[in-house]
Write a protein that holds these residues in place. Structure first.
Motif, PDB file in Angstrom:
ATOM      1  N   VAL A  12      14.687 -15.044 -45.150  1.00  0.00           N
ATOM      2  CA  VAL A  12      13.846 -16.019 -44.434  1.00  0.00           C
ATOM      3  C   VAL A  12      12.439 -15.480 -44.281  1.00  0.00           C
ATOM      4  N   VAL A  13      12.273 -14.192 -43.944  1.00  0.00           N
ATOM      5  CA  VAL A  13      10.959 -13.576 -43.794  1.00  0.00           C
ATOM      6  C   VAL A  13      10.225 -13.604 -45.130  1.00  0.00           C
ATOM      7  N   LEU A  14      10.909 -13.266 -46.206  1.00  0.00           N
ATOM      8  CA  LEU A  14      10.290 -13.302 -47.538  1.00  0.00           C
ATOM      9  C   LEU A  14       9.855 -14.731 -47.909  1.00  0.00           C
ATOM     10  N   LEU A  15      10.691 -15.684 -47.655  1.00  0.00           N
ATOM     11  CA  LEU A  15      10.339 -17.077 -47.941  1.00  0.00           C
ATOM     12  C   LEU A  15       9.141 -17.522 -47.107  1.00  0.00           C
ATOM     13  N   LEU A  16       9.086 -17.092 -45.839  1.00  0.00           N
ATOM     14  CA  LEU A  16       7.939 -17.431 -44.992  1.00  0.00           C
ATOM     15  C   LEU A  16       6.677 -16.753 -45.506  1.00  0.00           C
ATOM     16  N   VAL A  23       0.931 -22.869 -47.610  1.00  0.00           N
ATOM     17  CA  VAL A  23       0.622 -23.707 -46.454  1.00  0.00           C
ATOM     18  C   VAL A  23      -0.879 -23.693 -46.183  1.00  0.00           C
ATOM     19  N   VAL A  24      -1.517 -22.524 -46.309  1.00  0.00           N
ATOM     20  CA  VAL A  24      -2.963 -22.420 -46.091  1.00  0.00           C
ATOM     21  C   VAL A  24      -3.705 -23.253 -47.133  1.00  0.00           C
TER      22      VAL A  24
END
Length: 140
Positions: A12-16, A23-24
């Motif tokens: 999940v951290v890697l995907l984020l 997203v930016v």
């Protein structure tokens, strides 16, 4: 927490971390779209105004063309009798020219005979002047 939970949280951290630059970039694109939307709405208003002006100009142009067509047809109707008169005069003039040409051709052989010499005193005078001179001489 077991090793499976740690793997899931790491995933999940890697995907984020991967999604954060996306997203930016998406946020910047949306901000540009919002800015362009105001310009697009202004352009749409300008386009509507330009369309309205073009339609009004088209109506005025059509009215001017119809008026010009009416004037032209009126002038053509007024000129038609003159055209017929001119055609008639040209036909008559051609006939007269043919007759005159025939008379000139017929008179050319006669012109080659030498004219009788006029008396020297009366050489440049017209018939009326000669008659007047005779009358004056007879009255003396």
């Amino acid at each position: 927490m077991g090793w499976f939970e740690w793997l899931l949280q790491l995933a999940v951290v890697l995907l984020l971390a991967v999604a954060l630059p996306l997203v930016v970039r998406l946020e910047r694109a949306l901000a540009a779209v919002r800015r362009d939307r105001a310009a697009l709405e202004g352009s749409a208003g300008n386009l509507t105004e330009a369309t309205r002006l073009a339609e009004a100009a088209s109506i005025r142009l059509r009215a001017a063309a119809e008026g010009g067509g009416r004037q032209l047809s009126e002038r053509l109707a007024a000129v038609e009798p003159l055209r017929d008169d001119l055609r008639y005069l040209v036909e008559r003039a051609e006939g007269l020219a043919d007759r005159l040409e025939a008379l000139v051709r017929a008179a050319r052989p006669l012109a080659q005979d030498p004219p009788e010499p006029a008396p020297p005193a009366e050489a440049g005078r017209s018939q009326a002047e000669r008659a007047l001179l005779r009358a004056l001489r007879a009255g003396r």
